[in-house]
Design a protein around this motif. Structure first.
Motif, PDB file in Angstrom:
ATOM      1  N   LEU A 151       0.755 -30.699  14.000  1.00 22.55           N
ATOM      2  CA  LEU A 151       0.608 -29.249  13.946  1.00 22.55           C
ATOM      3  C   LEU A 151      -0.687 -28.951  13.209  1.00 22.55           C
ATOM      4  O   LEU A 151      -0.822 -29.257  12.030  1.00 22.55           O
ATOM      5  N   ILE A 152      -1.621 -28.364  13.913  1.00 21.98           N
ATOM      6  CA  ILE A 152      -2.950 -28.113  13.369  1.00 21.98           C
ATOM      7  C   ILE A 152      -3.152 -26.606  13.258  1.00 21.98           C
ATOM      8  O   ILE A 152      -2.781 -25.855  14.150  1.00 21.98           O
ATOM      9  N   GLY A 153      -3.715 -26.177  12.159  1.00 22.40           N
ATOM     10  CA  GLY A 153      -4.027 -24.761  11.990  1.00 22.40           C
ATOM     11  C   GLY A 153      -2.928 -23.944  11.345  1.00 22.40           C
ATOM     12  O   GLY A 153      -2.910 -22.718  11.495  1.00 22.40           O
ATOM     13  N   MET A 184      -2.430 -19.601  10.416  1.00 23.67           N
ATOM     14  CA  MET A 184      -1.238 -18.790  10.671  1.00 23.67           C
ATOM     15  C   MET A 184      -0.721 -18.154   9.382  1.00 23.67           C
ATOM     16  O   MET A 184      -0.305 -16.993   9.385  1.00 23.67           O
ATOM     17  N   LEU A 185      -0.739 -18.904   8.286  1.00 17.46           N
ATOM     18  CA  LEU A 185      -0.236 -18.384   7.012  1.00 17.46           C
ATOM     19  C   LEU A 185      -1.138 -17.297   6.433  1.00 17.46           C
ATOM     20  O   LEU A 185      -0.667 -16.416   5.713  1.00 17.46           O
ATOM     21  N   ASP A 186      -2.423 -17.363   6.720  1.00 14.10           N
ATOM     22  CA  ASP A 186      -3.379 -16.420   6.138  1.00 14.10           C
ATOM     23  C   ASP A 186      -3.507 -15.124   6.920  1.00 14.10           C
ATOM     24  O   ASP A 186      -4.286 -14.258   6.541  1.00 14.10           O
ATOM     25  N   ARG A 187      -2.758 -14.979   7.995  1.00 13.71           N
ATOM     26  CA  ARG A 187      -2.825 -13.744   8.785  1.00 13.71           C
ATOM     27  C   ARG A 187      -2.276 -12.571   7.987  1.00 13.71           C
ATOM     28  O   ARG A 187      -1.373 -12.723   7.197  1.00 13.71           O
ATOM     29  N   GLU A 209       7.396 -16.463   8.229  1.00 17.30           N
ATOM     30  CA  GLU A 209       8.521 -16.667   9.135  1.00 17.30           C
ATOM     31  C   GLU A 209       8.082 -17.369  10.417  1.00 17.30           C
ATOM     32  O   GLU A 209       8.761 -18.273  10.907  1.00 17.30           O
ATOM     33  N   LYS A 210       6.927 -16.987  10.953  1.00 17.13           N
ATOM     34  CA  LYS A 210       6.453 -17.594  12.197  1.00 17.13           C
ATOM     35  C   LYS A 210       6.136 -19.078  12.007  1.00 17.13           C
ATOM     36  O   LYS A 210       6.439 -19.896  12.876  1.00 17.13           O
ATOM     37  N   VAL A 211       5.550 -19.425  10.862  1.00 20.51           N
ATOM     38  CA  VAL A 211       5.270 -20.844  10.591  1.00 20.51           C
ATOM     39  C   VAL A 211       6.578 -21.608  10.439  1.00 20.51           C
ATOM     40  O   VAL A 211       6.726 -22.711  10.974  1.00 20.51           O
TER      41      VAL A 211
END
Length: 180
Positions: free
Chosen positions: A21-23, A27-30, A37-39
């Motif tokens: 899982l890259i990036g 996703m967390l910094d959005r 929750e999405k991560v």
């Protein structure tokens, strides 16, 4: 083999011995209250039924989303409750799009005033990736989950419809209930 998250969701993972899982930091910094929750959902998707090895690229290894701690999930829900975010309310985004940015800003400001009875947030320019999304403005409304919910959504739709007719602005306004 390079696969996106969406491709991986459609395929069977048991044919792989390694998933990377890259990036996740991106996703967390959005700027989205659902980012954590999405991560966590993505991680659980890959963990469920996958017997191979999973690597996660992150510079934030100590971040609580990677711990599977149920207390962190409770903390996220408590935060949402205190800010009246879903699942404790319904979110309605009234999205104004226009190639003429000055007109969009002016009319989205007027529309926000028209929706004043619902205490709207915005208008604001959403961020897509790291850059503001040009030609788009969002007015966010949080509606309580109560008996007046259906009536409130209908009233919002009526205000938007009246606004479009008054300013001859049809086709520029989209009402998105519970945006993803």
């Amino acid at each position: 083999v390079y696969r996106t998250v969406h491709e991986a969701r459609r395929m069977k993972l048991d044919s792989f011995c390694l998933v990377a899982l890259i990036g996740t930091d991106i996703m967390l910094d959005r700027q989205d209250f659902r980012a954590d929750e999405k991560v966590m959902q993505m991680l659980e998707h890959f963990r469920a039924g996958f017997t191979g090895r999973m690597l996660v690229q992150t510079g934030q290894a100590a971040h609580p989303v990677f711990s599977r701690n149920p207390e962190y999930r409770k903390q996220l829900l408590a935060e949402r409750k205190s800010f009246n975010y879903p699942p404790y309310s319904r979110m309605v985004d009234v999205v104004v799009t226009d190639s003429n940015e000055a007109r969009m800003k002016k009319l989205s400001g007027i529309l926000s005033e028209c929706l004043g009875a619902f205490s709207p947030l915005g208008p604001f320019t959403p961020i897509k990736g790291k850059e503001p999304e040009r030609g788009k403005s969002v007015i966010r409304i949080m509606l309580p989950k109560d008996k007046a919910l259906k009536k409130n959504k209908k009233n919002i739709a009526g205000i938007v419809g009246d606004f479009e007719k008054k300013f001859n602005y049809t086709g520029h306004v989209i009402t998105d209930v519970d945006p993803v």
